[in-house]
Design a protein around this motif. Structure first.
Motif, mmCIF file in Angstrom:
data_model
loop_
_atom_site.group_PDB
_atom_site.id
_atom_site.type_symbol
_atom_site.label_atom_id
_atom_site.label_comp_id
_atom_site.label_asym_id
_atom_site.label_seq_id
_atom_site.Cartn_x
_atom_site.Cartn_y
_atom_site.Cartn_z
ATOM 1 N N ARG A 69 18.106 -13.226 9.834
ATOM 2 C CA ARG A 69 17.332 -12.022 9.538
ATOM 3 C C ARG A 69 15.866 -12.347 9.229
ATOM 4 N NH1 ARG A 69 18.828 -7.863 11.573
ATOM 5 N NH2 ARG A 69 17.862 -6.581 9.942
ATOM 6 N N PHE A 70 15.518 -13.630 9.112
ATOM 7 C CA PHE A 70 14.155 -14.035 8.774
ATOM 8 C C PHE A 70 13.439 -14.499 10.039
ATOM 9 C CE2 PHE A 70 16.137 -13.954 4.722
ATOM 10 C CZ PHE A 70 15.138 -13.778 3.787
ATOM 11 N N LYS B 139 -1.351 -17.392 -7.132
ATOM 12 C CA LYS B 139 -2.271 -18.295 -6.460
ATOM 13 C C LYS B 139 -2.331 -18.145 -4.941
ATOM 14 C CE LYS B 139 -3.213 -20.487 -10.354
ATOM 15 N NZ LYS B 139 -4.549 -20.411 -11.008
ATOM 16 N N LEU B 140 -1.252 -17.649 -4.316
ATOM 17 C CA LEU B 140 -1.196 -17.703 -2.865
ATOM 18 C C LEU B 140 -1.139 -16.338 -2.201
ATOM 19 C CD1 LEU B 140 1.314 -20.683 -2.417
ATOM 20 C CD2 LEU B 140 -1.191 -20.756 -2.437
ATOM 21 N N CYS B 141 -0.129 -15.552 -2.516
ATOM 22 C CA CYS B 141 0.049 -14.253 -1.854
ATOM 23 C C CYS B 141 1.138 -13.470 -2.576
ATOM 24 C CB CYS B 141 0.419 -14.448 -0.372
ATOM 25 S SG CYS B 141 2.022 -15.224 -0.138
ATOM 26 N N PRO B 142 1.263 -12.171 -2.289
ATOM 27 C CA PRO B 142 2.297 -11.383 -2.948
ATOM 28 C C PRO B 142 3.704 -11.840 -2.559
ATOM 29 C CG PRO B 142 0.610 -9.964 -1.999
ATOM 30 C CD PRO B 142 0.362 -11.336 -1.461
ATOM 31 N N VAL B 143 4.599 -11.837 -3.546
ATOM 32 C CA VAL B 143 6.028 -12.061 -3.313
ATOM 33 C C VAL B 143 6.675 -10.685 -3.221
ATOM 34 C CG1 VAL B 143 8.170 -13.008 -4.252
ATOM 35 C CG2 VAL B 143 6.006 -14.256 -4.544
ATOM 36 N N ASP B 144 7.378 -10.417 -2.123
ATOM 37 C CA ASP B 144 7.929 -9.083 -1.892
ATOM 38 C C ASP B 144 9.325 -8.898 -2.467
ATOM 39 O OD1 ASP B 144 5.750 -7.958 -0.272
ATOM 40 O OD2 ASP B 144 6.311 -9.529 1.131
ATOM 41 N N LEU B 145 10.052 -10.017 -2.663
ATOM 42 C CA LEU B 145 11.434 -9.898 -3.130
ATOM 43 C C LEU B 145 11.884 -11.240 -3.696
ATOM 44 C CD1 LEU B 145 14.137 -8.189 -3.186
ATOM 45 C CD2 LEU B 145 14.670 -9.290 -0.988
ATOM 46 N N VAL B 146 12.662 -11.188 -4.776
ATOM 47 C CA VAL B 146 13.342 -12.372 -5.307
ATOM 48 C C VAL B 146 14.842 -12.130 -5.201
ATOM 49 C CG1 VAL B 146 13.826 -13.739 -7.378
ATOM 50 C CG2 VAL B 146 11.480 -13.014 -6.876
ATOM 51 N N MET C 233 13.843 -1.624 5.243
ATOM 52 C CA MET C 233 12.550 -2.050 4.678
ATOM 53 C C MET C 233 12.245 -3.474 5.126
ATOM 54 S SD MET C 233 11.324 -1.932 0.715
ATOM 55 C CE MET C 233 9.667 -2.462 0.264
ATOM 56 N N ASN C 234 10.969 -3.764 5.309
ATOM 57 C CA ASN C 234 10.555 -5.107 5.702
ATOM 58 C C ASN C 234 9.995 -5.854 4.489
ATOM 59 O OD1 ASN C 234 9.917 -7.250 7.652
ATOM 60 N ND2 ASN C 234 7.799 -6.770 7.117
ATOM 61 N N TYR C 235 10.589 -7.015 4.197
ATOM 62 C CA TYR C 235 10.123 -7.886 3.133
ATOM 63 C C TYR C 235 9.459 -9.101 3.782
ATOM 64 C CZ TYR C 235 13.306 -5.152 0.172
ATOM 65 O OH TYR C 235 13.952 -4.132 -0.494
ATOM 66 N N ARG C 236 8.183 -9.279 3.532
ATOM 67 C CA ARG C 236 7.465 -10.364 4.204
ATOM 68 C C ARG C 236 7.796 -11.719 3.600
ATOM 69 N NH1 ARG C 236 1.710 -10.384 4.883
ATOM 70 N NH2 ARG C 236 2.195 -11.427 6.858
ATOM 71 N N LEU C 237 7.665 -11.864 2.296
ATOM 72 C CA LEU C 237 7.922 -13.146 1.639
ATOM 73 C C LEU C 237 9.008 -12.976 0.579
ATOM 74 C CD1 LEU C 237 7.231 -16.134 1.285
ATOM 75 C CD2 LEU C 237 5.503 -15.463 -0.388
ATOM 76 N N VAL C 238 10.066 -13.761 0.714
ATOM 77 C CA VAL C 238 11.226 -13.677 -0.174
ATOM 78 C C VAL C 238 11.464 -15.053 -0.794
ATOM 79 C CG1 VAL C 238 13.691 -13.141 -0.324
ATOM 80 C CG2 VAL C 238 12.231 -11.905 1.315
ATOM 81 N N ILE C 239 11.737 -15.078 -2.090
ATOM 82 C CA ILE C 239 12.064 -16.330 -2.771
ATOM 83 C C ILE C 239 13.490 -16.256 -3.312
ATOM 84 C CG2 ILE C 239 11.508 -17.855 -4.720
ATOM 85 C CD1 ILE C 239 8.592 -17.204 -4.304
#
Length: 310
Positions: free
Chosen positions: A102-103, A24-31, A1-7
């Motif tokens: 991986r990023f 406020k900015l964009c979807p978070v795909d994974l924490v 699976m591809n996670y675009r934004l990860v925190i």
């Protein structure tokens, strides 16, 4: 699976940043956080579980079984998925190169001090900045590599450390600046180019790791040093401490009291008087008002704050 934004993170500040980015900015795909069992082997001041983010926003939360992301299950998770941009907030460990690789756009995190990276690399920079009496804090948003706090700076912003700040109020300022820098990072990511400067002309220096034991108050030190230590390790950290009558006293807040009144009849560390439950304590160069503390007993004038054997 591809996670675009990860925190990445393990603290209440992590939750605040996830909320900000998501709303406020964009979807978070994974924490990415740590499993509660990891706390048995790692001291994490201000830890907060983040599983509630799934219920609130529908964001998957991956709980690693090691703080260094080196356990077999976590290594397999990162190897089997792809990622674009990572943001670290409240993650106090190096991220392994195998994970960084991986990023596609890199993993970015924060580090600050009174100067410019690579000055002030290392641990507990907010605590150290207050303890050392610094009056400014430069927060850098930089791209991670396999070394600690490398000067791969995307952007930075400065704020003031006032004489009234504690480590908690500096966390508030840190959060305000972090949100501004993250907004700039996400905008650059959306535009397809995240520029990083690596041409720092500053010299290398390090902050050493701090533990709870480093919060011991030594009344051979000056008032300003005692005050800076207390405000630098107060909540959400373990607090400063000393001993009174052989019992431990944890000090959460204090302020310089008076540098002119003659307390030479008292020893440094001696309680001069008590008003409204607050302690006036003689120091080498004046006195300190201890306002909030925890102590199993009733401190009284004449008692000495000092070592465990006192």
């Amino acid at each position: 699976m591809n996670y675009r934004l990860v925190i990445f993170g393990v603290k209440d500040t992590t939750e605040e940043i996830v909320k900000y980015v998501q709303e406020k900015l964009c979807p978070v795909d994974l924490v990415v956080t740590i499993h509660p069992d990891v706390l048995k082997k790692n001291q994490v001041s201000g830890y907060q579980g983040l599983s509630s983010l799934t219920d609130r926003y529908g964001i998957p939360v991956y709980e690693a079984r090691s703080y260094g992301l080196t356990d077999e299950e976590t290594a397999r998770f990162f190897a089997e998925n792809t990622f674009e941009l990572g943001i670290s907030m409240g993650w106090q460990r190096l991220v392994p190169k195998a994970v960084l690789d991986r990023f596609s756009q890199g993993v970015f995190g924060f580090h600050g001090n009174c100067g410019y990276l690579p000055f002030g690399r290392g641990r507990s920079p907010l605590n150290w900045s207050i303890i050392l009496g610094d009056t400014r804090f430069i927060l850098n948003l930089f791209r991670y590599d396999e070394k600690a706090d490398s000067p791969n700076v995307f952007a930075n912003e400065m704020c003031e450390i006032t004489p009234h700040d504690t480590v908690r109020t500096m966390q508030y300022k840190n959060m305000l600046v972090s949100k501004r820098l993250i907004a700039r990072l996400v905008a650059a990511w959306k535009e397809g180019e995240i520029g990083v400067r690596t041409d720092s002309r500053d010299f290398d220096s390090w902050y050493e790791k701090r533990t709870a034991a480093d919060g011991r108050l030594d009344f051979h030190n000056r008032t300003r040093d005692l005050y800076n230590l207390i405000r630098g390790v107060t909540r959400p950290f373990p607090g400063a401490f000393c001993y009174c009558g052989g019992k431990r006293m944890t000090v959460w807040s204090a302020q310089p009291f008076d540098g002119i009144l003659d307390f030479s009849g008292c020893a440094p560390g001696e309680i001069v008087d008590v008003f409204d439950g607050q302690l006036i304590v003689r120091t080498v160069d004046g006195s300190l008002l201890i306002r909030e503390y925890e102590y199993d007993g009733e401190p009284a004038p004449g008692m000495i704050l000092g070592e465990e054997t006192a």
